[in-house]
Design a protein around this motif. Structure first.
Motif, PDB file in Angstrom:
ATOM      1  N   ARG A 129      49.503   1.419  16.214  1.00 20.36           N
ATOM      2  CA  ARG A 129      50.435   1.999  15.242  1.00 20.36           C
ATOM      3  C   ARG A 129      51.299   0.915  14.581  1.00 20.36           C
ATOM      4  O   ARG A 129      51.629   1.018  13.386  1.00 20.36           O
ATOM      5  CB  ARG A 129      51.297   3.065  15.917  1.00 20.36           C
ATOM      6  N   LEU A 130      51.669  -0.107  15.322  1.00 15.52           N
ATOM      7  CA  LEU A 130      52.399  -1.210  14.704  1.00 15.52           C
ATOM      8  C   LEU A 130      51.496  -1.974  13.737  1.00 15.52           C
ATOM      9  O   LEU A 130      51.953  -2.429  12.680  1.00 15.52           O
ATOM     10  CB  LEU A 130      52.941  -2.161  15.769  1.00 15.52           C
ATOM     11  N   GLN A 131      50.225  -2.093  14.075  1.00 17.37           N
ATOM     12  CA  GLN A 131      49.308  -2.769  13.166  1.00 17.37           C
ATOM     13  C   GLN A 131      49.019  -1.924  11.926  1.00 17.37           C
ATOM     14  O   GLN A 131      48.682  -2.471  10.868  1.00 17.37           O
ATOM     15  CB  GLN A 131      48.005  -3.131  13.890  1.00 17.37           C
ATOM     16  N   MET A 132      49.147  -0.608  12.027  1.00 18.07           N
ATOM     17  CA  MET A 132      49.092   0.221  10.824  1.00 18.07           C
ATOM     18  C   MET A 132      50.210  -0.198   9.876  1.00 18.07           C
ATOM     19  O   MET A 132      50.000  -0.351   8.659  1.00 18.07           O
ATOM     20  CB  MET A 132      49.241   1.702  11.188  1.00 18.07           C
ATOM     21  N   LEU A 133      51.400  -0.379  10.407  1.00 26.87           N
ATOM     22  CA  LEU A 133      52.542  -0.820   9.619  1.00 26.87           C
ATOM     23  C   LEU A 133      52.280  -2.191   9.006  1.00 26.87           C
ATOM     24  O   LEU A 133      52.571  -2.426   7.822  1.00 26.87           O
ATOM     25  CB  LEU A 133      53.787  -0.860  10.503  1.00 26.87           C
ATOM     26  N   CYS A 134      51.694  -3.100   9.803  1.00 28.61           N
ATOM     27  CA  CYS A 134      51.383  -4.436   9.286  1.00 28.61           C
ATOM     28  C   CYS A 134      50.413  -4.361   8.117  1.00 28.61           C
ATOM     29  O   CYS A 134      50.577  -5.051   7.105  1.00 28.61           O
ATOM     30  CB  CYS A 134      50.791  -5.299  10.400  1.00 28.61           C
ATOM     31  N   SER A 135      49.399  -3.524   8.254  1.00 34.26           N
ATOM     32  CA  SER A 135      48.431  -3.336   7.173  1.00 34.26           C
ATOM     33  C   SER A 135      49.124  -2.837   5.913  1.00 34.26           C
ATOM     34  O   SER A 135      48.904  -3.357   4.804  1.00 34.26           O
ATOM     35  CB  SER A 135      47.356  -2.340   7.629  1.00 34.26           C
ATOM     36  N   GLU A 136      49.964  -1.846   6.054  1.00 37.28           N
ATOM     37  CA  GLU A 136      50.631  -1.231   4.898  1.00 37.28           C
ATOM     38  C   GLU A 136      51.548  -2.210   4.174  1.00 37.28           C
ATOM     39  O   GLU A 136      51.489  -2.346   2.942  1.00 37.28           O
ATOM     40  CB  GLU A 136      51.428  -0.015   5.368  1.00 37.28           C
TER      41      GLU A 136
ATOM     42  N   ARG B 197      62.015   2.851   8.497  1.00 36.81           N
ATOM     43  CA  ARG B 197      63.242   3.639   8.517  1.00 36.81           C
ATOM     44  C   ARG B 197      63.167   4.840   9.457  1.00 36.81           C
ATOM     45  O   ARG B 197      64.154   5.557   9.638  1.00 36.81           O
ATOM     46  CB  ARG B 197      63.549   4.140   7.107  1.00 36.81           C
ATOM     47  N   GLY B 198      62.003   5.059  10.051  1.00 33.33           N
ATOM     48  CA  GLY B 198      61.795   6.242  10.872  1.00 33.33           C
ATOM     49  C   GLY B 198      62.288   6.086  12.303  1.00 33.33           C
ATOM     50  O   GLY B 198      62.688   4.994  12.732  1.00 33.33           O
ATOM     51  N   PRO B 199      62.226   7.159  13.061  1.00 36.83           N
ATOM     52  CA  PRO B 199      62.784   7.173  14.414  1.00 36.83           C
ATOM     53  C   PRO B 199      61.863   6.574  15.473  1.00 36.83           C
ATOM     54  O   PRO B 199      62.300   6.347  16.604  1.00 36.83           O
ATOM     55  CB  PRO B 199      62.995   8.672  14.675  1.00 36.83           C
ATOM     56  N   LEU B 200      60.588   6.305  15.142  1.00 34.31           N
ATOM     57  CA  LEU B 200      59.627   5.900  16.162  1.00 34.31           C
ATOM     58  C   LEU B 200      59.480   4.392  16.314  1.00 34.31           C
ATOM     59  O   LEU B 200      58.904   3.931  17.303  1.00 34.31           O
ATOM     60  CB  LEU B 200      58.251   6.504  15.850  1.00 34.31           C
ATOM     61  N   LEU B 201      60.000   3.606  15.371  1.00 43.79           N
ATOM     62  CA  LEU B 201      59.753   2.169  15.405  1.00 43.79           C
ATOM     63  C   LEU B 201      60.295   1.524  16.676  1.00 43.79           C
ATOM     64  O   LEU B 201      59.609   0.707  17.306  1.00 43.79           O
ATOM     65  CB  LEU B 201      60.351   1.497  14.171  1.00 43.79           C
ATOM     66  N   THR B 202      61.501   1.888  17.065  1.00 42.39           N
ATOM     67  CA  THR B 202      62.093   1.285  18.266  1.00 42.39           C
ATOM     68  C   THR B 202      61.234   1.548  19.497  1.00 42.39           C
ATOM     69  O   THR B 202      60.995   0.647  20.312  1.00 42.39           O
ATOM     70  CB  THR B 202      63.518   1.828  18.490  1.00 42.39           C
ATOM     71  N   ARG B 203      60.751   2.771  19.626  1.00 40.30           N
ATOM     72  CA  ARG B 203      59.910   3.093  20.789  1.00 40.30           C
ATOM     73  C   ARG B 203      58.600   2.332  20.746  1.00 40.30           C
ATOM     74  O   ARG B 203      58.114   1.852  21.778  1.00 40.30           O
ATOM     75  CB  ARG B 203      59.643   4.594  20.845  1.00 40.30           C
ATOM     76  N   LEU B 204      58.002   2.179  19.573  1.00 42.62           N
ATOM     77  CA  LEU B 204      56.757   1.424  19.466  1.00 42.62           C
ATOM     78  C   LEU B 204      56.962  -0.033  19.865  1.00 42.62           C
ATOM     79  O   LEU B 204      56.120  -0.627  20.549  1.00 42.62           O
ATOM     80  CB  LEU B 204      56.214   1.491  18.030  1.00 42.62           C
ATOM     81  N   LEU B 205      58.078  -0.610  19.452  1.00 44.99           N
ATOM     82  CA  LEU B 205      58.376  -1.993  19.809  1.00 44.99           C
ATOM     83  C   LEU B 205      58.550  -2.150  21.320  1.00 44.99           C
ATOM     84  O   LEU B 205      58.189  -3.190  21.895  1.00 44.99           O
ATOM     85  CB  LEU B 205      59.633  -2.463  19.089  1.00 44.99           C
TER      86      LEU B 205
END
Length: 267
Positions: A210-217, A253-261
């Motif tokens: 999911r973090l790599q999805m963000l990297c791709s985007e 800006r969403g609520p899930l980034l901290t948990r993913l990290l």
């Protein structure tokens, strides 16, 4: 091979400024051949850099579309194709989206290309994602790095992978995350795709994809803005880039980034 002994070929004629987008045509040809050796790509028949042409064998089957991934069988075959590629011969060159994003951003700025006004607002969060992924590194494997739906050829029994312009050794989770976001997979489809690839994915596996999805985007959005300014093709590349940028912003800006990290570092 046709019934009369003729060979069906696909000839790719490359146009435009490959260097502007970070494309190495020699590496593309070498990696296309390596993918064929891995049993997941078309064979290279001839490479003519003087003509900007690459001739490969034709792969029978259908190019996937985003909706294809609603079929669980397609998810299985797509994940299997990625595993076979990733287990194959090492590629020429490496691919790292953080380095590529920095180069693309410099290209945009040096050439005065259009950029969303808020793009740099996420620089600190982007660095946080880089640090989190680097703190729990994965061994790199040969990756296509651009597996949108149309780069899967599916014959109903197995999937093949084409188009190695951006190929290089990379984190396999980028490969999965890039496809997940490019093909607009729903959250439950992302989970299913990751499970098809890993078998029994860990919390860290899921977070990493999911973090790599963000990297791709965030990274590929810049590709769109460069193409909007430099490509002779009549296509809404700015809109293409904005679609990916807005996805990235929603995660930043969403609520899930901290948990993913936090989850990406878990054993």
């Amino acid at each position: 091979m046709t019934d009369d002994g003729e060979l069906d070929l696909v000839v790719r004629w490359s146009q435009g400024d490959a260097a502007l987008l970070g494309i190495d045509r020699d590496a593309e040809a070498a990696n296309t051949a390596a993918a064929a050796e891995a049993g997941v790509g078309a064979e290279v028949v001839e490479y003519r850099p003087d003509l900007s042409m690459l001739a490969i064998t034709f792969l029978p089957g259908e190019a996937l579309v985003d909706a294809s991934f609603a079929d669980p069988g397609v998810l299985v075959r797509a994940a299997d194709a990625c595993r076979r590629l990733h287990a194959g011969p090492r590629f020429t060159g490496d691919f790292d989206m953080f380095r590529r994003q920095a180069v693309y951003l410099r290209t945009v700025r040096e050439n005065g290309y259009w950029l969303p006004a808020g793009y740099d607002d996420h620089a600190a969060a982007w660095e946080g994602v880089r640090r989190a992924l680097a703190a729990a590194p994965r061994a790199t494997v040969p990756c296509n790095n651009d597996l949108l739906a149309a780069n899967f050829i599916d014959d109903g029994r197995r999937a093949w992978l084409i188009d190695y312009e951006y190929s290089g050794n990379n984190d396999p989770c980028f490969e999965l995350g890039n496809t997940a976001t490019e093909c607009n997979l729903a959250p439950e489809q992302v989970d299913a795709y990751v499970e098809c690839y890993f078998g029994a994915p860990t919390c860290a596996d899921l977070a990493r994809v999911r973090l790599q999805m963000l990297c791709s985007e965030y990274g590929w959005s810049l590709w769109g803005f460069i193409q909007a300014a430099a490509s002779p093709i009549e296509y809404d590349f700015r809109g293409w880039g904005m679609e990916r940028y807005e996805k990235a912003v929603a995660t930043f800006r969403g609520p899930l980034l901290t948990r993913l990290l936090e989850d990406v570092a878990r054993a």
